[in-house]
Design a protein around this motif. Structure first.
Motif, PDB file in Angstrom:
ATOM      1  N   LEU A  30     109.114  86.097   5.194  1.00 41.20           N
ATOM      2  CA  LEU A  30     109.599  87.154   4.312  1.00 41.20           C
ATOM      3  C   LEU A  30     110.353  88.227   5.092  1.00 41.20           C
ATOM      4  O   LEU A  30     111.369  88.747   4.616  1.00 41.20           O
ATOM      5  N   TYR A  41     113.753  86.918   5.850  1.00 43.91           N
ATOM      6  CA  TYR A  41     114.556  86.990   4.619  1.00 43.91           C
ATOM      7  C   TYR A  41     115.021  88.421   4.355  1.00 43.91           C
ATOM      8  O   TYR A  41     116.194  88.660   4.031  1.00 43.91           O
ATOM      9  N   ARG A  42     114.121  89.382   4.522  1.00 40.77           N
ATOM     10  CA  ARG A  42     114.497  90.778   4.271  1.00 40.77           C
ATOM     11  C   ARG A  42     115.540  91.261   5.262  1.00 40.77           C
ATOM     12  O   ARG A  42     116.404  92.077   4.931  1.00 40.77           O
ATOM     13  N   ALA A  73     117.723  83.271   1.939  1.00 40.35           N
ATOM     14  CA  ALA A  73     116.545  82.805   1.206  1.00 40.35           C
ATOM     15  C   ALA A  73     116.086  81.426   1.646  1.00 40.35           C
ATOM     16  O   ALA A  73     114.964  81.015   1.334  1.00 40.35           O
ATOM     17  N   LEU A 107     112.630  80.823   3.362  1.00 38.87           N
ATOM     18  CA  LEU A 107     111.377  80.932   2.629  1.00 38.87           C
ATOM     19  C   LEU A 107     110.886  79.554   2.216  1.00 38.87           C
ATOM     20  O   LEU A 107     111.545  78.844   1.460  1.00 38.87           O
ATOM     21  N   LYS A 112     108.082  81.756  -0.961  1.00 35.19           N
ATOM     22  CA  LYS A 112     108.919  81.905  -2.153  1.00 35.19           C
ATOM     23  C   LYS A 112     108.122  82.507  -3.306  1.00 35.19           C
ATOM     24  O   LYS A 112     108.585  83.405  -4.014  1.00 35.19           O
ATOM     25  N   GLN A 121     107.431  86.167  -2.675  1.00 31.14           N
ATOM     26  CA  GLN A 121     108.634  86.957  -2.848  1.00 31.14           C
ATOM     27  C   GLN A 121     108.921  87.216  -4.326  1.00 31.14           C
ATOM     28  O   GLN A 121     109.377  88.302  -4.702  1.00 31.14           O
ATOM     29  N   GLU A 145     102.846  93.389  -2.603  1.00 33.58           N
ATOM     30  CA  GLU A 145     103.741  94.205  -1.788  1.00 33.58           C
ATOM     31  C   GLU A 145     102.953  94.974  -0.737  1.00 33.58           C
ATOM     32  O   GLU A 145     103.409  95.116   0.407  1.00 33.58           O
TER      33      GLU A 145
END
Length: 557
Positions: free
Chosen positions: A425, A428-429, A434, A437, A442, A445, A465
């Motif tokens: 993650l 990805y950030r 994507a 993931l 996934k 997220q 989160e």
């Protein structure tokens, strides 16, 4: 080896916390054959024809019952996992009996004592040694060597040799360990950040800061209701609970009450009798005396203690990464309540060691005389393959989004999967790509995105989160590991003979002493406890532990 009371909290694992959404359509993958070609070619995934039956016993609980209510047409005996095992492997799962958690352990103990054992039985390390010594279990050394797939070997090796050392008795592998993640036992300090802001306080850098925050949360009306009805720190009667326990607090004073560690000479010593414990107990005693800890904590398990979170009466707790879902209880009454995980701190401000107890204590053994001992390894193979292998179907067999993995009678998992998902993650950030993931990342997220979008379902992503977000618990665990702060337990062998005989007595003595001191007894009673601990078996256990350590190549001197 961890000495702890078996405690089930209301929230058990991350994947149990999300229960919304419909089930995906049934996949064709469970069919064992496509045309004339088998789906899998490994011996460890071959199909019995005709099918065989494997009997188990099973623990039931409220969480499992709630899960089944959300899966129409599925039961504990007949569900997607039992169907899969029969279709792919030709293994029919049956249960000799199921029982509620409150009496399961007692009933299992009676069953084992009488020799009434199902084909496959889940036991702890002590039960494994006793049953093995009585000749009631099969040697699985050759079975595992011949049938475990590469994925299974990789996953079950994720904790090193410790789980297999524990399952190996007199040179023979007597069970397959359901490895549990030690790294998942890392502790964090969870704080009501809206209370911090209201009182103008900063996050803690030292244990003195933690104590100052606790005092303010108790005395300075952080909830603004004009009453002194809040506690600085949560605690339960099970002092080492994974959420609201005191393991993380004690680590701040260099105290490690539940694990075996190395001393300066290379010898293994039990952390629960070391002098650092005294300082931590004295501080807790003062917090209890001044009302910073609930005066009734000694009578409350995790479920009852969680009421103080739901009722907005507590501002700090020590807990594992999934504590976010416990903290989220406060948002049912107050959607503005905010929590955040912070790293553990020490007295001096130096980065403390984070204790990681050796946590694998469940093993699946095969009854002596059961005709297909290799079938157990096949179940492990397929469970891992459908959850994390090349033919995985995560949203059907692992998280649908309900925690459907619980329906399986075997539940192995990669012990670093959650930290790995966090790192995916983060990539990805950072990159926006994507494709990095994988299945579980996934799914996580999607939940974080729902929270960030702020729509009708945003609350379902709040806890995710707080655990997996940029400033979540796993961001701290990532730093713990990179900073070499993780303190893995040094004793990872099978329980010694004296442990089996004296463990409960010594554990109860330790807990009773700690509890009495926290509630006001003189600190001198700790020294009396240490003397008793050694006299009642602790000294002999220490000798046995160090003999094991020498045999494994450590000094033990």
């Amino acid at each position: 080896m961890v000495w702890t009371a078996a405690v089930c909290l209301a929230v058990q694992l991350l994947t149990a916390c999300e229960r919304n959404g419909s089930l995906p359509a049934h996949s064709p993958v469970p069919d064992a054959e496509t045309g004339e070609a088998p789906l899998y070619h490994e011996p460890g995934l071959s199909k019995y024809d005709p099918p065989i039956e494997l009997s188990f016993v099973r623990e039931n609980n409220d969480a499992l019952e709630e899960l089944l209510k959300e899966l129409p047409g599925e039961t504990l005996e007949h569900n997607r996992w039992t169907d899969l095992y029969e279709e792919v492997l030709g293994i029919r799962i049956t249960y000799d009996w199921t029982e509620w958690s409150s009496i399961y352990s007692r009933k299992l103990g009676v069953s084992l004592a009488s020799g009434d054992i199902p084909d496959i039985v889940r036991v702890n390390a002590e039960q494994l040694r006793v049953l093995s010594n009585e000749g009631l279990l099969q040697d699985l050394t050759g079975v595992y060597s011949s049938y475990a797939t590469p994925l299974t070997r990789k996953v079950l090796g994720g904790e090193g040799s410790g789980p297999f050392d524990t399952a190996t008795i007199d040179g023979r592998l007597m069970a397959i360990p359901e490895t549990t993640s030690s790294i998942e036992g890392a502790m964090f300090l969870w704080i009501r950040t809206d209370w911090l802001e209201r009182l103008g306080l900063e996050p803690p850098r030292t244990m003195d800061d933690v104590l100052a925050i606790s005092k303010a949360f108790t005395e300075d009306d952080p909830d603004g209701n004009g009453k002194q009805d809040t506690f600085g720190l949560a605690a339960t009667k099970y002092l080492w609970d994974p959420v609201m326990g005191l393991t993380g607090f004690m680590a701040g004073y260099g105290a490690y009450p539940g694990i075996w560690i190395k001393d300066g000479s290379g010898k293994l010593i039990y952390g629960g009798i070391q002098p650092e414990i005294k300082k931590a107990l004295l501080v807790l005693q003062e917090m209890y005396r001044t009302g910073q800890i609930d005066r009734e904590f000694a009578f409350k398990d995790g479920v009852k203690a969680s009421d103080s979170i739901a009722n907005e009466q507590v501002g700090m707790l020590y807990g594992e990464q999934w504590a976010s879902f416990m903290a989220q209880l406060s948002r049912e009454k107050n959607p503005q309540a905010e929590w955040q995980a912070f790293p553990l701190v020490s007295e001096t401000g130096a980065a403390p060691k984070i204790p990681l107890p050796f946590s694998t204590n469940q093993f699946l053994a095969v009854r002596q005389g059961a005709p297909h001992p290799e079938a157990l390894v096949k179940l492990f193979n397929l469970h891992l393959e459908k959850s994390w292998g090349a033919t995985s179907e995560v949203e059907r067999y692992y998280n649908a989004p309900q925690a459907v993995w619980k329906l399986s009678p075997v539940t192995p998992y990669p012990v670093r999967k959650n930290l790995d998902a966090y790192r995916e993650l983060e990539t990805y950030r950072r990159t926006g790509n994507a494709s990095v993931l994988r299945d579980e990342a996934k799914t996580i997220q999607k939940r974080i995105a729902a929270y960030e979008a702020g729509g009708e379902d945003s609350e379902t992503g709040w806890g995710w989160e707080k655990t997996y977000g940029p400033a979540g618990a796993f961001s701290i665990l990532d730093r713990y590991e990179k900073n070499h702060q993780l303190l893995y337990e040094s004793f990872v062998g099978a329980p010694t003979e004296t442990m089996i005989e004296k463990e409960k007595i010594l554990y109860n003595l330790q807990i009773d002493t700690y509890m009495d001191i926290i509630q006001g007894r003189p600190i001198g009673e700790f020294d009396e406890f240490v003397a008793q601990w050694n006299k009642l078996g602790g000294e002999q256990i220490t000798a046995e532990v160090n003999e094991w350590y020498r045999e494994k190549g450590g000094s033990g001197e």
